[in-house]
Enzyme design. Sequence first.
Site, PDB file in Angstrom:
ATOM      1  N   CYS A 146      41.199  46.825  43.130  1.00 17.62           N
ATOM      2  CA  CYS A 146      41.794  45.490  42.970  1.00 17.62           C
ATOM      3  C   CYS A 146      43.216  45.474  43.535  1.00 17.62           C
ATOM      4  O   CYS A 146      44.165  45.862  42.852  1.00 17.62           O
ATOM      5  CB  CYS A 146      41.794  45.098  41.496  1.00 17.62           C
ATOM      6  N   CYS A 149      45.768  43.310  41.735  1.00 15.36           N
ATOM      7  CA  CYS A 149      46.223  43.862  40.454  1.00 15.36           C
ATOM      8  C   CYS A 149      47.187  45.020  40.657  1.00 15.36           C
ATOM      9  O   CYS A 149      48.161  45.158  39.924  1.00 15.36           O
ATOM     10  CB  CYS A 149      45.038  44.388  39.656  1.00 15.36           C
ATOM     11  N   ASP A 150      46.906  45.884  41.605  1.00 16.09           N
ATOM     12  CA  ASP A 150      47.593  47.175  41.654  1.00 16.09           C
ATOM     13  C   ASP A 150      48.481  47.384  42.871  1.00 16.09           C
ATOM     14  O   ASP A 150      49.209  48.375  42.936  1.00 16.09           O
ATOM     15  CB  ASP A 150      46.551  48.315  41.591  1.00 16.09           C
TER      16      ASP A 150
HETATM   17  C1  LIG Z   1      40.929  48.950  38.600  1.00 16.37           C
HETATM   18  C2  LIG Z   1      41.082  47.507  38.191  1.00 16.37           C
HETATM   19  C3  LIG Z   1      42.328  47.049  37.859  1.00 16.37           C
HETATM   20  C4  LIG Z   1      42.502  45.723  37.483  1.00 16.37           C
HETATM   21  N1  LIG Z   1      43.741  45.294  37.136  1.00 16.37           N
HETATM   22  C5  LIG Z   1      43.925  44.011  36.786  1.00 16.37           C
HETATM   23  C6  LIG Z   1      45.226  43.528  36.446  1.00 16.37           C
HETATM   24  O1  LIG Z   1      46.200  44.281  36.468  1.00 16.37           O
HETATM   25  N2  LIG Z   1      45.341  42.217  36.119  1.00 16.37           N
HETATM   26  C7  LIG Z   1      44.288  41.355  36.123  1.00 16.37           C
HETATM   27  O2  LIG Z   1      44.452  40.190  35.811  1.00 16.37           O
HETATM   28  N3  LIG Z   1      43.034  41.785  36.449  1.00 16.37           N
HETATM   29  C8  LIG Z   1      42.840  43.079  36.790  1.00 16.37           C
HETATM   30  N4  LIG Z   1      41.590  43.505  37.153  1.00 16.37           N
HETATM   31  C9  LIG Z   1      40.479  42.548  37.164  1.00 16.37           C
HETATM   32  C10 LIG Z   1      39.976  42.330  35.731  1.00 16.37           C
HETATM   33  O3  LIG Z   1      39.762  43.591  35.130  1.00 16.37           O
HETATM   34  C11 LIG Z   1      38.689  41.533  35.745  1.00 16.37           C
HETATM   35  O4  LIG Z   1      38.869  40.325  36.428  1.00 16.37           O
HETATM   36  C12 LIG Z   1      38.267  41.233  34.305  1.00 16.37           C
HETATM   37  O5  LIG Z   1      38.127  42.450  33.601  1.00 16.37           O
HETATM   38  C13 LIG Z   1      36.949  40.479  34.266  1.00 16.37           C
HETATM   39  O6  LIG Z   1      36.586  40.371  32.927  1.00 16.37           O
HETATM   40  P1  LIG Z   1      35.095  40.058  32.501  1.00 16.37           P
HETATM   41  O7  LIG Z   1      35.112  40.025  31.034  1.00 16.37           O
HETATM   42  O8  LIG Z   1      34.588  38.881  33.223  1.00 16.37           O
HETATM   43  O9  LIG Z   1      34.213  41.279  33.028  1.00 16.37           O
HETATM   44  P2  LIG Z   1      34.320  42.839  32.864  1.00 16.37           P
HETATM   45  O10 LIG Z   1      35.684  43.310  32.597  1.00 16.37           O
HETATM   46  O11 LIG Z   1      33.587  43.377  34.042  1.00 16.37           O
HETATM   47  O12 LIG Z   1      33.463  43.153  31.542  1.00 16.37           O
HETATM   48  C14 LIG Z   1      32.081  43.049  31.547  1.00 16.37           C
HETATM   49  C15 LIG Z   1      31.528  43.499  30.211  1.00 16.37           C
HETATM   50  O13 LIG Z   1      30.142  43.201  30.188  1.00 16.37           O
HETATM   51  C16 LIG Z   1      29.431  44.328  29.713  1.00 16.37           C
HETATM   52  N5  LIG Z   1      28.074  44.282  30.229  1.00 16.37           N
HETATM   53  C17 LIG Z   1      27.632  44.412  31.503  1.00 16.37           C
HETATM   54  N6  LIG Z   1      26.283  44.334  31.535  1.00 16.37           N
HETATM   55  C18 LIG Z   1      25.888  44.145  30.257  1.00 16.37           C
HETATM   56  C19 LIG Z   1      24.617  44.029  29.625  1.00 16.37           C
HETATM   57  N7  LIG Z   1      23.489  44.079  30.333  1.00 16.37           N
HETATM   58  N8  LIG Z   1      24.576  43.866  28.295  1.00 16.37           N
HETATM   59  C20 LIG Z   1      25.724  43.801  27.555  1.00 16.37           C
HETATM   60  N9  LIG Z   1      26.953  43.916  28.088  1.00 16.37           N
HETATM   61  C21 LIG Z   1      27.017  44.099  29.419  1.00 16.37           C
HETATM   62  C22 LIG Z   1      30.250  45.510  30.207  1.00 16.37           C
HETATM   63  O14 LIG Z   1      29.917  46.685  29.487  1.00 16.37           O
HETATM   64  C23 LIG Z   1      31.648  44.997  29.936  1.00 16.37           C
HETATM   65  O15 LIG Z   1      31.978  45.192  28.601  1.00 16.37           O
HETATM   66  C24 LIG Z   1      41.383  44.841  37.485  1.00 16.37           C
HETATM   67  C25 LIG Z   1      40.123  45.296  37.829  1.00 16.37           C
HETATM   68  C26 LIG Z   1      39.956  46.621  38.168  1.00 16.37           C
HETATM   69  C27 LIG Z   1      38.574  47.130  38.518  1.00 16.37           C
END
Ligand SMILES: Cc1cc2nc3c(=O)[nH]c(=O)nc-3n(C[C@H](O)[C@H](O)[C@H](O)COP(=O)(O)OP(=O)(O)OC[C@H]3O[C@@H](n4cnc5c(N)ncnc54)[C@H](O)[C@@H]3O)c2cc1C
Length: 357
Positions: A146, A149-150
């Site tokens: 990302c 983000c980083d």
């Molecule tokens: C390395 C990295 C650094 C980042 N740094 C930042 C930052 O500094 N600032 C920022 O704003 N954003 C950052 N991001 C982006 C941010 O992390 C994502 O946009 C955010 O986490 C998305 O949230 P989400 O809840 O939609 O999905 P996710 O964080 O992807 O969470 C998905 C969840 O769904 C669960 N899941 C998946 N499949 C299933 C299933 N079949 N059954 C039940 N549960 C399931 C997973 O286990 C997980 O708990 C970063 C991303 C990465 C990869």
Amino acid sequence: MTEQPVEHRRLIIAGTGIAGLSAAIYAGRSNNEPLVFEGDEPGGQLTLTTDVANYPGFPEGIGGPELVNNMKEQAQKFGAELDHGIVVDVRPTGEAPGDRAGPFEVELKNGDLYTCDAFIAASGASARTLGVPGEDELMGYGLSTCATCDGAFFRDEDMLVVGGGDAAMEEANFLTKFADTVYIAHRRENFRAEDYWIDRVMEKVDEGDIEIMRNTELLEIHGSPEEGVDHVTLARNEEGYPTDKLDDPDTETFDFDVGAVFYAIGHTPNTDYLEDTGVEMDESGYLKTVGGDGGGQTRTGVEGIFGAGDVVDYHYQQAITAGGMGSKAAIDADEYLEDLPAETAAGAEATAAETDD
Ligand SMILES: Cc1cc2nc3c(=O)[nH]c(=O)nc-3n(C[C@H](O)[C@H](O)[C@H](O)COP(=O)(O)OP(=O)(O)OC[C@H]3O[C@@H](n4cnc5c(N)ncnc54)[C@H](O)[C@@H]3O)c2cc1C
């Protein structure tokens, strides 16, 4: 698979990333007592980063795991129940009156079956990785998926972006704000990206901010969690796809100094388990919701199923946007549940209670 449901819930949420936990906080406060399944990445993508510097409210920044743990505590405080299940299938029963597709059967990987009146898919998207040596050790310590983000953590370093599509071009362009030089390693001669992004990158090439390494692939990342990325090993073959041609005498392998590596090779939305619901997805598998103005923005085409966060939003993919959408999904689900005839939910609860005997 067990024949009978373990339990009936008003609301089940898949995912404990920022979207799922925000939905859980709001749903808990609306007395919908959500059951939240964690999936195989409890806390979601943010647990992969040591420093979240752009989440409002934390002027000194906050660690990803700490932010997620705070949100879990907050959700539980309002009555959300978190469980280690992985959802493998969601099936509408169509027993509710009107257009409603629910109640839904929710099957977990361990075979347990639950039912619910409403379901929020907040299962995120997983960044694709390459599986090269050094990757696991350095993810979050100089290797990132990302740039938004980083990128700012590696000011004045040389940076390597891996990829050749729109995301790679956009991220490389963005990183020129911080980097000494941005290098793009692409495994083929030509980019897949749209002309718009290629033109932006070529402008930066002319200005000396970006250098393109065509027909080049990443073989290994060297460094340590303490010191970050030190250098990478790359392979180049003028015919493209050099890692398929490592024995070819025309393939050159060489070490290259960079201070950070960014993968921009796409994300895979976690939506396989929704296939039996009939929800609409785009060609990559991202969930389609109504969006737009006013209420109901997180509604899918299947009444009672809502989507939030990166599983829907392939564009912004930020914690704050995922959180915002999670809260919207909980409000939309609450409105849906409020309209649900009382006997539907009560009937389902009675069925589950009989099963417990
Ligand atoms: C390395 C990295 C650094 C980042 N740094 C930042 C930052 O500094 N600032 C920022 O704003 N954003 C950052 N991001 C982006 C941010 O992390 C994502 O946009 C955010 O986490 C998305 O949230 P989400 O809840 O939609 O999905 P996710 O964080 O992807 O969470 C998905 C969840 O769904 C669960 N899941 C998946 N499949 C299933 C299933 N079949 N059954 C039940 N549960 C399931 C997973 O286990 C997980 O708990 C970063 C991303 C990465 C990869």
